[in-house]
Design a protein around this motif. Structure first.
Motif, short mmCIF file in Angstrom:
data_model
loop_
_atom_site.label_atom_id
_atom_site.label_comp_id
_atom_site.label_asym_id
_atom_site.label_seq_id
_atom_site.Cartn_x
_atom_site.Cartn_y
_atom_site.Cartn_z
N GLY A 31 0.79 -1.22 0.00
CA GLY A 31 0.00 0.00 0.00
C GLY A 31 0.83 1.27 0.00
N LYS A 32 2.12 1.16 0.21
CA LYS A 32 2.96 2.36 0.23
C LYS A 32 3.33 2.76 -1.19
CE LYS A 32 5.01 2.10 4.83
NZ LYS A 32 6.25 2.17 5.61
N THR A 33 3.32 4.04 -1.43
CA THR A 33 3.71 4.54 -2.74
C THR A 33 5.23 4.73 -2.78
OG1 THR A 33 3.50 6.86 -2.10
CG2 THR A 33 1.51 5.75 -2.95
N LEU A 34 5.75 4.96 -3.97
CA LEU A 34 7.18 5.25 -4.10
C LEU A 34 7.53 6.51 -3.31
CD1 LEU A 34 9.96 4.78 -5.34
CD2 LEU A 34 9.18 5.96 -7.40
N GLU A 35 6.64 7.48 -3.33
CA GLU A 35 6.88 8.72 -2.58
C GLU A 35 7.00 8.42 -1.08
OE1 GLU A 35 4.45 12.78 -1.42
OE2 GLU A 35 4.33 12.06 -3.49
N ASP A 36 6.13 7.57 -0.55
CA ASP A 36 6.20 7.19 0.87
C ASP A 36 7.56 6.57 1.19
OD1 ASP A 36 3.57 8.00 1.35
OD2 ASP A 36 2.76 6.03 0.87
N GLU A 37 7.99 5.65 0.34
CA GLU A 37 9.24 4.94 0.58
C GLU A 37 10.45 5.87 0.50
OE1 GLU A 37 8.31 0.46 -0.93
OE2 GLU A 37 8.50 1.98 -2.49
N LEU A 38 10.41 6.80 -0.45
CA LEU A 38 11.51 7.75 -0.58
C LEU A 38 11.53 8.73 0.59
CD1 LEU A 38 11.42 8.46 -4.42
CD2 LEU A 38 13.24 7.31 -3.15
N ASN A 39 10.37 9.18 1.02
CA ASN A 39 10.32 10.10 2.16
C ASN A 39 10.88 9.44 3.41
OD1 ASN A 39 9.19 12.09 0.57
ND2 ASN A 39 7.09 11.68 1.22
N GLU A 40 10.55 8.18 3.63
CA GLU A 40 11.07 7.45 4.78
C GLU A 40 12.59 7.28 4.67
OE1 GLU A 40 8.99 3.77 5.09
OE2 GLU A 40 7.07 4.71 5.59
N SER A 41 13.06 6.98 3.47
CA SER A 41 14.50 6.83 3.25
C SER A 41 15.23 8.14 3.49
CB SER A 41 14.76 6.33 1.83
OG SER A 41 14.15 5.07 1.61
N ASN A 42 14.64 9.24 3.02
CA ASN A 42 15.26 10.55 3.22
C ASN A 42 15.29 10.94 4.69
OD1 ASN A 42 15.77 10.89 0.50
ND2 ASN A 42 13.85 11.97 0.11
N GLU A 43 14.26 10.58 5.44
CA GLU A 43 14.26 10.85 6.88
C GLU A 43 15.38 10.06 7.56
OE1 GLU A 43 10.42 9.92 8.41
OE2 GLU A 43 9.40 11.53 7.29
N TYR A 44 15.60 8.85 7.10
CA TYR A 44 16.70 8.04 7.64
C TYR A 44 18.05 8.72 7.36
CZ TYR A 44 19.99 4.14 8.08
OH TYR A 44 21.06 3.34 8.43
N TYR A 45 18.25 9.16 6.13
CA TYR A 45 19.50 9.83 5.76
C TYR A 45 19.73 11.08 6.62
CZ TYR A 45 19.65 7.07 1.40
OH TYR A 45 19.72 6.06 0.47
N THR A 46 18.68 11.88 6.78
CA THR A 46 18.81 13.13 7.54
C THR A 46 19.09 12.86 9.01
OG1 THR A 46 17.31 14.27 6.02
CG2 THR A 46 17.67 15.29 8.17
N SER A 47 18.37 11.91 9.60
CA SER A 47 18.51 11.63 11.03
C SER A 47 19.89 11.12 11.40
CB SER A 47 17.45 10.62 11.48
OG SER A 47 17.67 9.35 10.88
#
Length: 211
Positions: A31-47
């Motif tokens: 159910g997750k979109t590509l945008e959801d997955e990228l946003n989560e990945s970007n949050e990981y990178y930033t944190s």
């Protein structure tokens, strides 16, 4: 299956991303979109201080607003002020990163009608300035993800402009891209996948400076 960069270099994922549980991983991301997955990945990178990359805000002109309560406002009419460029941009290890993210339900090709002229022009300008421009394409029904370097994508775009086919076949994408194997932390480690592109861009800048 060994994954290789378009320049022939093998892509070896980091140890933390190589631990995979295919069944639960697929289930947990339903159910997750590509945008959801990228946003989560970007949050990981930033944190973790790895990179600062965000989805670009779309400029909107508000026309009408309704206030159903004193503390609430509801926008009832608005429109886009300008055409958007690409989806994401930011900085990673001193490199400017700019990319477009697209999904398709097609199993055999990626339709180029999903990309707009002004987006291609923007990525072209970024590429010419030494930035790292690329596309991330997800074949949603196949659950496959590809990082497509702009310099490879533009060849297929030019082919279409010259009267050729209006899509890129899956086989062509496999040859010209780096495939991302989904993981947990982050879900899509696309920065590892573009390492070869960064090295090549650095070499090209050095050659221009020395010439």
């Amino acid at each position: 299956m060994a994954i290789r960069y378009p320049n022939g270099k093998k892509y070896i994922p980091t140890t933390t991303n190589s631990v995979a549980k295919p069944t639960s991983l697929t289930f947990s991301n339903r159910g997750k979109t590509l945008e959801d997955e990228l946003n989560e990945s970007n949050e990981y990178y930033t944190s973790r201080g790895i990179a600062v990359i965000h989805k670009k805000p779309v400029p909107i002109q508000i026309v009408n607003v309704r206030y159903p309560a004193r503390s609430a406002a509801v926008i009832t009419e608005a429109y886009f002020k300008t055409a958007s460029t690409t989806d994401y941009n930011g900085v990673w290890h001193g490199n400017y990163v700019d990319f477009e993210a697209k999904e398709t339900k097609n199993k055999t090709s990626f339709p180029l009608q999903n990309i707009h002229d002004h987006q291609v022009e923007h990525m072209s300008q970024v590429h010419k300035q030494g930035g790292i421009a690329f596309l991330i394409i997800r074949f949603s029904l196949l659950d496959r993800y590809f990082v497509v370097p702009f310099k490879n994508f533009i060849k297929k775009w030019t082919r279409m402009i010259d009267g050729g086919r209006k899509s890129i076949t899956l086989e062509e994408i496999e040859e010209m891209s780096v495939e991302i194997q989904p993981g947990y932390h982050p879900r899509l480690d696309y920065l590892q996948a573009i390492t070869g592109m960064v090295e090549q861009s650095t070499d090209e800048r050095t050659e221009r400076q020395e010439s």
